[in-house]
Design a protein around this motif. Structure first.
Motif, PDB file in Angstrom:
ATOM      1  N   UNK A  14      15.410   2.618  -1.249  1.00  0.00           N
ATOM      2  CA  UNK A  14      14.717   3.440  -2.229  1.00  0.00           C
ATOM      3  C   UNK A  14      15.206   4.886  -2.160  1.00  0.00           C
ATOM      4  N   UNK A  15      15.328   5.498  -3.322  1.00  0.00           N
ATOM      5  CA  UNK A  15      15.820   6.871  -3.388  1.00  0.00           C
ATOM      6  C   UNK A  15      14.662   7.836  -3.210  1.00  0.00           C
ATOM      7  N   UNK A  16      14.934   9.068  -2.758  1.00  0.00           N
ATOM      8  CA  UNK A  16      13.859  10.057  -2.628  1.00  0.00           C
ATOM      9  C   UNK A  16      13.213  10.335  -3.976  1.00  0.00           C
ATOM     10  N   UNK A  17      11.901  10.516  -3.977  1.00  0.00           N
ATOM     11  CA  UNK A  17      11.219  10.820  -5.234  1.00  0.00           C
ATOM     12  C   UNK A  17      11.554  12.243  -5.659  1.00  0.00           C
ATOM     13  N   UNK A  18      11.557  12.455  -6.972  1.00  0.00           N
ATOM     14  CA  UNK A  18      12.035  13.721  -7.502  1.00  0.00           C
ATOM     15  C   UNK A  18      10.934  14.603  -8.065  1.00  0.00           C
ATOM     16  N   UNK A  19       9.693  14.296  -7.725  1.00  0.00           N
ATOM     17  CA  UNK A  19       8.590  15.116  -8.202  1.00  0.00           C
ATOM     18  C   UNK A  19       8.150  14.804  -9.612  1.00  0.00           C
ATOM     19  N   UNK A  20       8.601  13.669 -10.154  1.00  0.00           N
ATOM     20  CA  UNK A  20       8.243  13.292 -11.513  1.00  0.00           C
ATOM     21  C   UNK A  20       6.932  12.529 -11.581  1.00  0.00           C
ATOM     22  N   UNK A  21       6.794  11.753 -12.652  1.00  0.00           N
ATOM     23  CA  UNK A  21       5.549  11.031 -12.912  1.00  0.00           C
ATOM     24  C   UNK A  21       5.451   9.780 -12.034  1.00  0.00           C
ATOM     25  N   UNK A  22       4.227   9.450 -11.672  1.00  0.00           N
ATOM     26  CA  UNK A  22       3.959   8.233 -10.912  1.00  0.00           C
ATOM     27  C   UNK A  22       3.151   7.259 -11.758  1.00  0.00           C
ATOM     28  N   UNK A  23       3.374   5.984 -11.562  1.00  0.00           N
ATOM     29  CA  UNK A  23       2.689   4.936 -12.306  1.00  0.00           C
ATOM     30  C   UNK A  23       1.791   4.166 -11.347  1.00  0.00           C
ATOM     31  N   UNK A  52       0.814  -1.221   0.000  1.00  0.00           N
ATOM     32  CA  UNK A  52       0.000   0.000   0.000  1.00  0.00           C
ATOM     33  C   UNK A  52       0.845   1.267   0.000  1.00  0.00           C
ATOM     34  N   UNK A  53       2.148   1.144   0.266  1.00  0.00           N
ATOM     35  CA  UNK A  53       3.029   2.322   0.291  1.00  0.00           C
ATOM     36  C   UNK A  53       3.488   2.660  -1.121  1.00  0.00           C
ATOM     37  N   UNK A  54       3.768   3.935  -1.368  1.00  0.00           N
ATOM     38  CA  UNK A  54       4.363   4.309  -2.656  1.00  0.00           C
ATOM     39  C   UNK A  54       5.848   3.935  -2.644  1.00  0.00           C
ATOM     40  N   UNK A  55       6.379   3.665  -3.839  1.00  0.00           N
ATOM     41  CA  UNK A  55       7.759   3.204  -3.936  1.00  0.00           C
ATOM     42  C   UNK A  55       8.495   3.930  -5.051  1.00  0.00           C
ATOM     43  N   UNK A  56       9.820   3.967  -4.910  1.00  0.00           N
ATOM     44  CA  UNK A  56      10.685   4.592  -5.905  1.00  0.00           C
ATOM     45  C   UNK A  56      11.776   3.610  -6.302  1.00  0.00           C
ATOM     46  N   UNK A  57      12.697   4.064  -7.124  1.00  0.00           N
ATOM     47  CA  UNK A  57      13.813   3.205  -7.541  1.00  0.00           C
ATOM     48  C   UNK A  57      14.602   2.740  -6.324  1.00  0.00           C
ATOM     49  N   UNK A  58      15.042   1.480  -6.370  1.00  0.00           N
ATOM     50  CA  UNK A  58      15.858   0.906  -5.300  1.00  0.00           C
ATOM     51  C   UNK A  58      17.304   0.917  -5.777  1.00  0.00           C
ATOM     52  N   UNK A  59      18.124   1.734  -5.136  1.00  0.00           N
ATOM     53  CA  UNK A  59      19.514   1.897  -5.544  1.00  0.00           C
ATOM     54  C   UNK A  59      20.412   1.803  -4.315  1.00  0.00           C
ATOM     55  N   UNK A  60      21.417   0.950  -4.392  1.00  0.00           N
ATOM     56  CA  UNK A  60      22.342   0.818  -3.271  1.00  0.00           C
ATOM     57  C   UNK A  60      21.711   0.071  -2.122  1.00  0.00           C
TER      58      UNK A  60
END
Length: 220
Positions: free
Chosen positions: A29-38, A18-26
């Motif tokens: 998850x990295x902070x979201x950059x204000x871009x598009x969500x899917x 149920x949580x939103x997720x971003x790219x997993x790096x290192x």
């Protein structure tokens, strides 16, 4: 019309899905950059359960460079037995089917169907051979890929060895397969996107021919 389904999940699984997720790096998850969500849609109900960030080219670059740094660390030079544990130490011809040396960063692109199995089929041999990987799952089924990266890190995989970038093939996928630090591409996808197929084929031809001869793979 999609029938309603009753799915019982653990509290941990429910919280993750149920949580939103971003790219997993290192290491996370990295902070979201204000871009598009899917939207991530539950196929059992047809309802959106959460969203995952559409990874822009700059973040794809970060993921590939992180993987490259991890490959240059102990992981790439580690003995197979140390990477694979007991399974790698067992005697038998299958344990010897490995390239003479790891290649570097592997781009793994998977389709929407059987997402976890597709990822495992691509990642297991790549990582066991000493490569680092950047996984781009289908934008329709990305949650399991992020969770897989979390579990791999918890299991002891070194930070940066497995990274996940979600997004469309025309944006995230293109940034990944054209990155100069990517040494090999493993791609499974739909024929409905011929332009991306052509791009992957073009990039595959530019990559060096690292693959060993069959006679080199089996060393009794």
């Amino acid at each position: 019309m999609v029938n309603e389904a009753h799915v019982v999940m653990s509290p941990e699984a429910s919280e993750f899905s149920s949580a939103t997720h971003t790219a997993f790096i290192g290491n996370g998850e990295v902070p979201e950059d204000g871009g598009r969500w899917i939207d991530s849609v539950d196929p059992a109900t047809g309802k959106t359960i959460t969203q995952i960030a559409d990874t822009p080219a700059a973040v794809v670059d970060q993921a590939v460079r992180t993987a490259h740094e991890a490959f240059l660390g102990p992981w790439g030079s580690m003995a197979l037995q140390d990477r694979g544990g007991d399974a790698a130490g067992r005697d038998g011809p299958l344990t010897r089917l490995q390239p003479p040396a790891p290649l570097g960063v592997i781009a793994a692109i998977t389709p929407w169907n059987f997402p976890l199995c597709q990822a495992a089929i691509k990642l297991a041999p790549a990582l066991a051979a000493g490569n680092a990987a950047v996984l781009k799952p289908s934008e329709l089924t990305s949650l399991s890929a992020v969770r897989l990266a979390e579990l791999a890190l918890e299991a002891g995989l070194p930070e940066g060895t497995l990274n996940v970038v979600a997004g469309a093939g025309a944006t995230t996928g293109e940034a990944l397969v054209t990155h100069p630090l990517v040494e090999k591409i493993s791609f499974t996808g739909s024929e409905a996107r011929p332009a991306f197929h052509s791009l992957v084929a073009t990039q595959t031809r530019r990559l060096p021919a690292h693959s060993p001869r069959p006679s080199d793979l089996y060393r009794p």
